[in-house]
Every structure is written in C-alpha cells, then in structure tokens.
Design a protein around this motif. Structure first.
Motif, PDB file in Angstrom:
ATOM      1  N   HIS A 158       0.818  -1.223   0.000  1.00  0.00           N
ATOM      2  CA  HIS A 158       0.000   0.000   0.000  1.00  0.00           C
ATOM      3  C   HIS A 158       0.847   1.267   0.000  1.00  0.00           C
ATOM      4  O   HIS A 158       0.500   2.277   0.573  1.00  0.00           O
ATOM      5  N   TYR A 159       1.996   1.205  -0.706  1.00  0.00           N
ATOM      6  CA  TYR A 159       2.812   2.418  -0.858  1.00  0.00           C
ATOM      7  C   TYR A 159       3.005   2.715  -2.339  1.00  0.00           C
ATOM      8  O   TYR A 159       4.117   2.938  -2.797  1.00  0.00           O
ATOM      9  N   THR A 271      -5.511   0.538  -2.840  1.00  0.00           N
ATOM     10  CA  THR A 271      -6.250   0.318  -4.085  1.00  0.00           C
ATOM     11  C   THR A 271      -6.054  -1.118  -4.559  1.00  0.00           C
ATOM     12  O   THR A 271      -4.952  -1.662  -4.480  1.00  0.00           O
ATOM     13  N   PHE A 272      -7.138  -1.689  -5.038  1.00  0.00           N
ATOM     14  CA  PHE A 272      -7.130  -3.052  -5.568  1.00  0.00           C
ATOM     15  C   PHE A 272      -7.862  -3.027  -6.903  1.00  0.00           C
ATOM     16  O   PHE A 272      -8.973  -3.552  -7.026  1.00  0.00           O
ATOM     17  N   PRO A 273      -7.242  -2.394  -7.920  1.00  0.00           N
ATOM     18  CA  PRO A 273      -7.953  -2.172  -9.182  1.00  0.00           C
ATOM     19  C   PRO A 273      -8.344  -3.470  -9.879  1.00  0.00           C
ATOM     20  O   PRO A 273      -9.213  -3.479 -10.739  1.00  0.00           O
ATOM     21  N   VAL A 283     -13.611   0.003  -0.560  1.00  0.00           N
ATOM     22  CA  VAL A 283     -12.616   0.838   0.118  1.00  0.00           C
ATOM     23  C   VAL A 283     -13.173   2.248   0.164  1.00  0.00           C
ATOM     24  O   VAL A 283     -13.467   2.848  -0.857  1.00  0.00           O
ATOM     25  N   GLU A 284     -13.337   2.734   1.386  1.00  0.00           N
ATOM     26  CA  GLU A 284     -13.866   4.087   1.556  1.00  0.00           C
ATOM     27  C   GLU A 284     -12.951   4.842   2.498  1.00  0.00           C
ATOM     28  O   GLU A 284     -12.806   4.456   3.663  1.00  0.00           O
ATOM     29  N   ASP A 285     -12.265   5.871   1.976  1.00  0.00           N
ATOM     30  CA  ASP A 285     -11.319   6.639   2.783  1.00  0.00           C
ATOM     31  C   ASP A 285     -10.323   5.709   3.498  1.00  0.00           C
ATOM     32  O   ASP A 285     -10.085   5.816   4.701  1.00  0.00           O
ATOM     33  N   GLY A 307      -1.106  -7.532   5.110  1.00  0.00           N
ATOM     34  CA  GLY A 307      -0.313  -6.307   5.210  1.00  0.00           C
ATOM     35  C   GLY A 307      -1.065  -5.000   5.236  1.00  0.00           C
ATOM     36  O   GLY A 307      -0.461  -3.944   5.049  1.00  0.00           O
ATOM     37  N   LEU A 308      -2.383  -5.002   5.481  1.00  0.00           N
ATOM     38  CA  LEU A 308      -3.109  -3.724   5.507  1.00  0.00           C
ATOM     39  C   LEU A 308      -2.794  -2.871   6.743  1.00  0.00           C
ATOM     40  O   LEU A 308      -2.620  -1.666   6.613  1.00  0.00           O
TER      41      LEU A 308
END
Length: 424
Positions: A158-159, A271-273, A283-285, A307-308
């Motif tokens: 998530h970076y 993000t998980f496009p 995913v919200e905020d 890893g979230l």
C-alpha cells in the motif's frame, strides 16, 4: 474446491507480504502461483529511477528513493524464524533488504512459483462461487491468461498510489507540485525553497534529506505533539496549509510563505484495481471492508489481504497474518460463521470509533498493535510474535521521533525471546 486434492493459491505480489504468504501456503501443502508485475522480487524495496508509467504502460509501483535506509532496526524487520543476517549496523540499506528477500525465497523454494512481469488484471468469484477466476497479463508477451484458484492472497502493498489532498488554489500555484511517491533523490532540490506537507516517517525523512540541498525547507504538519527531533537550521515547522497561492501557501496560523516546490508527503491509498465488484470488497477513505481481523474477506472467506494494518512491525505482522489465514484455509481450524465474523469486526470498529479514530485510521495499530498480534495468535492457535520484537519496536519508534538525525546509528542485539541490548 471440493474434490480437488491439492489446494491452489494465487498470491498477488512478491514483496514482504507475498513472499511469506507463498512460503506458508507451500508449507501447508498447497500449489502456489505468485504473480509479480515487476521484473524482480522485493516489492517496495526495489529502487526504480522511473516515475509515472513503466515500459508496459503500468503505473510505477515503487516509492523507493536513492540511499534509503530502513527506519526500523533490521533485528525486527526479518521474519519470526528467518531473521536478517548479522552485520555491522542495525539500520541497513534497501539493497541489503533485497538480498535478504532473495535468500528467503531461495531457502523456501519460492522462486520457481513466481511469474515475473505478470500483471493481475481481474479477480472475480467463479460462477459456482467455490473459487476464483484470475485474469493475468503476461506483459513481455502481451497476452492475457485466465486461471482458476481455490484461494487468493492479496499482497500488493500500500505504498504505490498517492493520496493527494485537495487544497484551494492548487491550480494557481506556479511552482512545482509533486508527491513523495515520485521522490528519488535530493539532487533536483539544489537551490530550491521547498514545502513538505505531512510529518509522517517519510515526510520527516524527506524534509531532512532535502534540507541538505535546498535553500530552506518548511515542514507543515498537524501532529498534536511537535516532533522532538532537532532539525537542521534551514528547516522550520508550520501548522496546516489552508490554501495555495500563485507563489506559495497560506497557513492556519494566518502567516504565508513563498516556495518553488511543494512536496506532498500525504500517504497512500489502498487500491485493488484488479478486484471485481462482486468480490464484495469496498474501500472508503482507506477503510477496507468487510474484513475479519483486518485480513479475511467476510463475504468470500477464501480471499485474504496480507499487510493492511499500519504503524506495525511489518514483516513480523505479515508473517503472523499469513499463518493466521493459512490455519483456516488449510483446514487446520474452522472459520467462525459469517455472522460471528461480522459481529467480531463490528465490536472492534465500534471500539476504534469510540477512541476517536477516523475512517482513514481503520487499519492503524500503533498503541494497540500488541493486542492485535496476540488476538491473531490466540484466535488461530499459532505462535505469537516474540515479546522482544514488540519491545524493540516501541523503543526504536520512539528514537525515530526523538532524534531523526542520529537514530540510525543505534545498534541493537537480540539476546533472547524477551531481551535486547543497545550496544552503543
């Protein structure tokens, strides 16, 4: 799937999370395929000069910059039963982290399961909802492949996707604006006047690095307690920015200042496009839901996210999460019912909101990290994180905020499961 002898696992990403997820899935007897969109393993630790898009038109993933050293001691950055080899310093360069991941992958026979330059395009439940259809782009050959798996472990980090704030006047500022994701070295800042917005670990690090080249640097932050560290003389601290002007910014304290460059060190978006909407994840905020214990997809409990949580001891926690998920996926323990998982998550989130946390802090651990680790270990009946790791994490995190300039010269040694010593 019912009737299949060997469970199949799709692991998305070959960084810190993906490697330990693949290792535990292999050890549980699964057949494992790791899809990694880069040309090598290591995820966020891979330095890439490029910014923007890569040769295949895909967003550059890494936020790594030149000369980056770890901001936690290596003694707590390895995996629980596979530490980083002993060396002179506790704070090590990114290249050493990459060597460590390579050794780890070789030791557990993970390399032959990784498909490099393979970009996951879409993950969706199979028609019978018993497994997963995964569509992958084999980038060098520019072809799409479709696979089916029993389980999916999402380890894409998530970076990588900048979270840009919205300030009035962003469109009128005449200088340069950038996100820390595109920072590679301090050289381009020679002679510039620079505002860094955000005083998290990377914001403080960047303000310090840029100050070596820039005329002056201002760090804008809203920390309740001002960082205790002593910054170089050309660095000043200011409160939140209210708006941008043509030549600079106006601060919340009514003062204004001019700059040639504004650098947003304002974090990243989860993000998980590649997840289709029917995976049931929203995913919200930066609040990813519905998840059981911040990792298992309650709607489809054969998908997990490793890893979230942040403000954690990353590799140790990811390994713990992977073992937690695999205990259930491999049939070593039965998962609670959907209702029980929902109730457990709701109770935890209620407690978080009561503590005043906002949605974007839904996965923040920090002061409650030990509670989270112990909860995972007890729930799945697996080995917990050793007390010494938790103790050293707390001490080193404090040192970071107290003395940004010198903390990386600290040297630690782990004595046993409970004790560490500081050597210098």
């Amino acid at each position: 799937m019912v009737g299949s002898t060997k469970q199949s696992y799709c692991v998305i990403g070959a960084g810190t999370a993906g490697l330990c997820a693949a290792r535990h899935a292999l050890q549980a007897g699964g057949s494992v395929t790791v899809f990694e969109m880069g040309k090598q393993l290591g995820g966020t630790w891979v330095f890439n000069d490029e910014t923007g898009k890569n040769e295949y038109g895909i967003d550059v993933h890494s936020s790594m910059y030149k000369g980056l050293k770890t901001n936690l001691p290596k003694e707590i950055m390895g995996y629980p039963d596979f530490p980083i080899p002993e060396q002179e310093s506790s704070y090590i360069p990114a290249e050493d982290m990459l060597c460590f991941f390579q050794q780890f992958a070789e030791s557990f026979g993970i390399l032959e399961h990784i498909r490099f330059s393979h970009y996951v395009v879409r993950v969706k439940p199979t028609i019978d909802e018993q497994g997963w259809e995964v569509i992958v782009r084999d980038c060098p050959n520019d072809r799409l492949m479709t696979y089916t798996f029993d389980y999916v472990l999402v380890c894409n980090g998530h970076y990588h996707t900048p979270n840009l704030p919205r300030y009035p006047g962003m469109n009128v500022f005449r200088g340069k604006q950038m996100h820390s994701h595109d920072y590679r070295s301090n050289e381009p800042f020679e002679g510039e006047t620079v505002l860094v917005i955000g005083a998290g670990p990377s914001g403080m690090d960047m303000a310090y690095e840029i100050s070596k080249k820039a005329v002056r640097v201002t760090l804008s932050h809203h920390l309740k307690d001002k960082p205790q560290t002593v910054f170089p003389s050309n660095v000043t601290l200011k409160p939140d920015v209210l708006r941008l002007t043509e030549t600079g910014v106006l601060y919340a304290d009514g003062t204004s200042e001019d700059f040639s460059v504004i650098c947003y060190s304002t974090g990243y978006k989860y993000t998980f496009p590649f997840l289709s909407v029917d995976c049931g994840i929203t995913v919200e905020d930066n609040y990813v839901q519905p998840l059981y214990k911040h990792c298992i997809n309650i709607r489809y409990p054969s998908m997990a996210f490793i890893g979230l949580p942040f403000y954690v001891c990353a590799a140790q926690m990811m390994d713990l999460q992977a073992r937690f998920c695999l205990k259930f996926f491999s049939g070593g323990k039965a998962l609670p019912t959907r209702e029980e998982m929902c109730a457990d998550t709701m109770a935890e989130m209620e407690e978080r909101w009561k503590r005043g946390l906002k949605k974007r802090q839904a996965h923040m651990m920090g002061p409650v990290e030990d509670r989270y680790y112990d909860d995972l270990a007890q729930t799945a009946e697996i080995d917990p994180i050793k007390p010494v790791i938790k103790k050293l994490h707390k001490i080193s995190a404090m040192r970071y905020s107290e003395d940004l300039v010198n903390f990386r010269s600290d040297k630690f040694r782990i004595v046993d499961d409970e004790t560490f010593v500081k050597i210098n």
